[in-house]
Motif scaffolding. Structure first.
Motif, mmCIF file in Angstrom:
data_model
loop_
_atom_site.group_PDB
_atom_site.id
_atom_site.type_symbol
_atom_site.label_atom_id
_atom_site.label_comp_id
_atom_site.label_asym_id
_atom_site.label_seq_id
_atom_site.Cartn_x
_atom_site.Cartn_y
_atom_site.Cartn_z
ATOM 1 N N GLY A 1 0.793 -1.229 0.000
ATOM 2 C CA GLY A 1 0.000 0.000 0.000
ATOM 3 C C GLY A 1 0.816 1.265 0.000
ATOM 4 O O GLY A 1 0.272 2.362 0.024
ATOM 5 N N CYS A 2 2.157 1.134 -0.012
ATOM 6 C CA CYS A 2 3.011 2.327 0.016
ATOM 7 C C CYS A 2 3.588 2.689 -1.360
ATOM 8 O O CYS A 2 4.515 3.476 -1.458
ATOM 9 C CB CYS A 2 4.138 2.153 1.035
ATOM 10 S SG CYS A 2 3.548 2.335 2.723
ATOM 11 N N THR B 1 -4.745 -2.393 4.465
ATOM 12 C CA THR B 1 -4.028 -1.276 5.101
ATOM 13 C C THR B 1 -4.117 0.041 4.327
ATOM 14 O O THR B 1 -3.704 1.072 4.822
ATOM 15 C CB THR B 1 -2.530 -1.627 5.290
ATOM 16 O OG1 THR B 1 -2.009 -2.100 4.044
ATOM 17 C CG2 THR B 1 -2.334 -2.671 6.368
ATOM 18 N N ARG B 2 -4.670 -0.007 3.111
ATOM 19 C CA ARG B 2 -4.744 1.239 2.331
ATOM 20 C C ARG B 2 -5.791 2.200 2.923
ATOM 21 O O ARG B 2 -6.757 1.783 3.540
ATOM 22 C CB ARG B 2 -5.098 0.928 0.873
ATOM 23 C CG ARG B 2 -3.919 0.394 0.084
ATOM 24 C CD ARG B 2 -4.346 0.011 -1.336
ATOM 25 N NE ARG B 2 -3.189 -0.240 -2.187
ATOM 26 C CZ ARG B 2 -2.489 -1.357 -2.183
ATOM 27 N NH1 ARG B 2 -2.832 -2.338 -1.369
ATOM 28 N NH2 ARG B 2 -1.451 -1.511 -2.977
ATOM 29 N N LEU C 1 -0.800 5.038 5.624
ATOM 30 C CA LEU C 1 -1.555 3.791 5.727
ATOM 31 C C LEU C 1 -2.532 3.894 6.893
ATOM 32 O O LEU C 1 -2.345 4.694 7.812
ATOM 33 C CB LEU C 1 -0.623 2.590 5.951
ATOM 34 C CG LEU C 1 0.237 2.120 4.767
ATOM 35 C CD1 LEU C 1 1.073 0.917 5.191
ATOM 36 C CD2 LEU C 1 -0.589 1.789 3.541
ATOM 37 N N SER C 2 -3.524 3.045 6.852
ATOM 38 C CA SER C 2 -4.576 3.025 7.873
ATOM 39 C C SER C 2 -4.035 2.498 9.207
ATOM 40 O O SER C 2 -3.168 1.616 9.231
ATOM 41 C CB SER C 2 -5.680 2.094 7.368
ATOM 42 O OG SER C 2 -6.675 1.944 8.316
#
Length: 527
Positions: A32-33, A321-322, A181-182
Motif C-alpha cells: 500500500g506504500c 491497510t490502504r 496507511l490506515s
C-alpha cells in the motif's frame, strides 16, 4: 506524478547503491506504500540513460500492474515476455517478463547475456527460488533491484544469500504514523484452534491439514464475525478452496453477503468488481488475493490460513491497510492457535522488529482477549516491558564494564547509554556484513574511542560508524565522555549534548579530578 518524500528517498537510495558498486540491492516498502510507483520512477531514470530494463514477476496480475503503473507514472510503454508473446524485435526499452517463461532454456538463449542493464524483481522474497535464480544467473552483469513488503529476519538472511544490500526500508509503523496507511487495531478472539496435528510442507503449515483442522471451528468463527465485523467490508483468507466455499455458505446463512473466488473462478473479475461495489460485504479466498489485488475500502481482514512466513502474513493483512474515505482503521481478527512446535505469525509480527518484543506483545495481547487493541500502542508497551527486563539483566554487566581499567569504551556500554536498540539487536544479513570488520573500520572506531575486540563483523562496524558520525554532527556526547562520566556514576550520558559533558568534565578536572560539591551523579540532569 509527484512522489511522496519516502518514495523519493527510496528512489535516490537505490541509485546510490548501484553507483557504489552494490549491484543487487533491496527496497522494502509495506503493502500500500506504492512500491510499483517507486520502481517505475527508477526504471524511468534508467531508460533516460539509454538502458534496457526487465521487470520480472511470477503472476500475470503483477505483470499487468507493473505495465499499467509504468504507463501512468512515466508514460513508458512495455513489451511482454510471456507464453507466445516475445519482446524481441520490439523498440520498447522496458520488458515485463513472466519468470515461468523466461527461465526456459530455449527462451533465455534468444537473449545475449548482457541484453538487460537492469532487472527489477517484483515480490523479491521469491527471488531465491530456482526459476528466478536461473534468469538472474543468466543476466549476471545486470544491476538488480528486489522489491518486497517487510520481510522478517529469516527472510532477510535468506535474501542476503543473493542480494548485496538493503538500499531503503520504510516500516509499517512509519507509514501509519505519517498518515500514508490506515491504523491497525486487533481483537484476539478467545477461541483456540488446534494445529498440533498439522504437518509441515516447504517450511509452512500444510494447507490440506490446516483445512481439516479448521473445519470443526467454522461455525464458531462465523459467530465471532457476526459480533465483530457485521458492518465491515471483510476479506477472509482460508487454506483450501473447498474450505473457502464452505465458509462462504456458512456466512451467508448468518446474514452476511459473502462471495468466494479461487484460481478456477470463471467470473473472478466480476465477483471482485461486485465486492468493490459493495454487492458483497465478505470475500472468501484460498490464498488467491495475497498479491496484485487492491481494494482500499476493505476495513477488516480475517486470517484463517495460519502461516510461519511473515512476508505472506504481511501480504494478507496488507489487503486492508490502504486509506479510503470514511475508513477509520483496519480491524484484524486474531484467533488463538494451539501449536506445540512452531511459532505462528500474529499481529505483533507486522510491526515489531526484535524477537523479544514480538514475543512480549503476543503474550500481552493474549492476556486481553476480546478487547480492541491498537497495534502501535501495544508495540510501545511491549518494547518498554522488554527494555525494563533487559536493563535489569544488563545492569550488572555494565557495572563490571565501567570498572575496567580501559581507555576505550565497550560497544555494549555505548549502545545502552545512547538507547540504541537497533545496534544491540543487530544481526548481519548480507554477505559483506558477515565478513570481519576491516582494518580501516577498526582504526576509525578506535579513533572515536570504541574498544573493537568485540566487534564481530563488518556490518556492525559500519552501523556503529554511521551512528558515531551522526552523533558528532548533532553535537552529542562522544564514547570517551560517556565512559569517563558514567565511570563516576552519571546516568544516560549518551543522551547529553557534547558541551554539557565537556563542562562537567572541566568542572571535575578543575576540582582535582574529584566531583564538585553538591553534584550527585545518580540524580544529576544537565541543564
Amino acid at each position: 506524478m509527484q512522489l511522496r518524500p519516502y518514495q523519493q528517498e527510496a528512489r535516490e537510495a537505490v541509485q546510490a547503491e548501484w553507483s557504489q558498486g552494490r549491484k543487487r540491492t533491496l527496497l522494502v516498502l509495506p503493502t500500500g506504500c506504492g512500491k510499483t510507483i517507486v520502481f517505475s520512477k527508477i526504471i524511468e531514470d534508467q531508460v533516460k540513460e539509454g538502458k534496457r530494463v526487465l521487470v520480472l514477476a511470477h503472476r500475470s496480475e503483477l505483470l499487468e500492474q507493473a505495465s499499467d503503473k509504468l504507463k501512468t507514472a512515466t508514460g513508458l510503454g512495455t513489451a511482454l515476455e510471456k507464453a507466445e508473446n516475445t519482446s524481441l524485435g520490439s523498440w520498447y526499452r522496458v520488458v515485463v517478463g513472466s519468470v515461468q517463461t523466461m527461465q526456459r532454456e530455449k527462451r533465455l538463449s534468444q537473449f545475449p547475456p548482457n541484453w538487460f542493464d537492469t532487472i527489477v524483481v517484483d515480490e523479491a522474497h521469491h527471488a531465491i527460488s530456482d526459476g528466478y535464480q536461473r534468469v538472474l544467473g543468466y543476466f549476471e552483469q545486470s544491476d538488480v533491484l528486489g522489491v518486497t513488503a517487510t520481510p522478517d529476519r529469516g527472510d532477510m538472511r535468506n535474501l542476503g544469500t543473493y542480494f548485496d544490500s538493503l538500499a531503503y526500508e520504510y516500516s509499517l509503523v512509519q507509514a501509519i504514523k505519517e498518515g500514508y496507511l490506515s491504523k491497525i487495531k486487533a481483537i484476539t478472539i478467545p477461541l483456540t484452534l488446534d494445529l498440533s496435528n498439522v504437518s509441515m510442507s516447504a517450511g509452512d503449515f500444510k494447507a490440506s491439514d490446516v483445512g481439516t483442522a479448521l473445519d470443526p471451528y467454522l461455525e464458531q468463527i462465523a459467530d465471532e464475525m457476526v459480533k465483530q465485523c457485521a458492518n465491515r467490508k471483510t476479506v477472509v483468507f482460508l487454506p483450501l478452496v473447498k474450505t473457502s466455499q464452505k465458509f462462504r455458505d456458512i456466512l451467508n446463512q448468518k446474514g452476511f453477503r459473502a462471495a468466494e473466488v479461487n484460481g478456477e473462478s470463471k467470473d473472478r473479475a466480476e465477483v471482485l468488481q461486485d465486492f468493490e461495489d459493495d454487492k458483497y460485504n465478505v470475500l472468501c479466498n484460498s490464498m488467491l488475493l495475497t498479491e496484485g489485488w487492491d481494494c482500499p475500502s476493505v476495513d477488516c481482514v480475517v486470517v484463517l490460513r495460519p502461516t510461519k512466513v511473515r512476508a505472506l502474513y504481511s501480504q494478507m493483512v496488507g489487503r486492508g491497510t490502504r486509506l479510503h474515505p470514511g475508513k477509520e482503521e483496519l480491524l484484524l481478527l486474531d484467533f488463538l492457535w494451539h501449536t506445540e512446535r512452531h511459532e505462528l505469525c500474529r499481529p505483533a509480527h507486522l510491526i515489531c522488529e526484535s524477537p523479544e518484543v514480538t514475543q512480549k506483545m503476543v503474550e500481552n495481547m493474549e492476556e486481553e482477549t476480546g478487547v480492541l487493541l491498537d497495534l502501535e500502542d501495544m508495540e510501545v508497551k511491549a518494547a518498554e516491558d522488554v527494555v525494563a527486563q533487559r536493563e535489569e539483566a544488563l545492569a550488572k554487566q555494565l557495572e563490571e564494564m565501567r570498572k575496567r581499567k580501559r581507555k576505550l569504551v565497550d560497544p555494549l556500554q555505548f549502545e545502552m547509554s545512547i538507547h540504541a536498540e537497533d545496534l544491540s539487536n543487530y544481526v548481519p544479513n548480507f554477505g559483506w556484513e558477515q565478513a570481519p570488520a576491516s582494518d580501516k573500520q577498526l582504526k576509525a572506531l578506535e579513533k572515536y574511542g570504541i574498544f573493537t575486540d568485540e566487534i564481530g563483523n563488518a556490518g556492525k562496524a559500519n552501523l556503529l560508524l554511521d551512528r558515531l558520525h551522526k552523533r558528532q554532527s548533532e553535537g552529542l556526547t562522544t564514547p570517551k565522555q560517556i565512559r569517563f562520566l558514567e565511570g563516576r556514576g552519571f546516568k544516560d550520558v549518551g543522551m547529553w549534548q557534547f558541551d554539557q559533558a565537556r563542562n562537567m568534565i572541566d568542572r571535575i578536572a578543575a576540582n582535582g579530578w574529584r566531583l564538585p560539591a553538591g553534584v550527585r551523579p545518580k540524580e544529576y540532569v544537565p541543564g
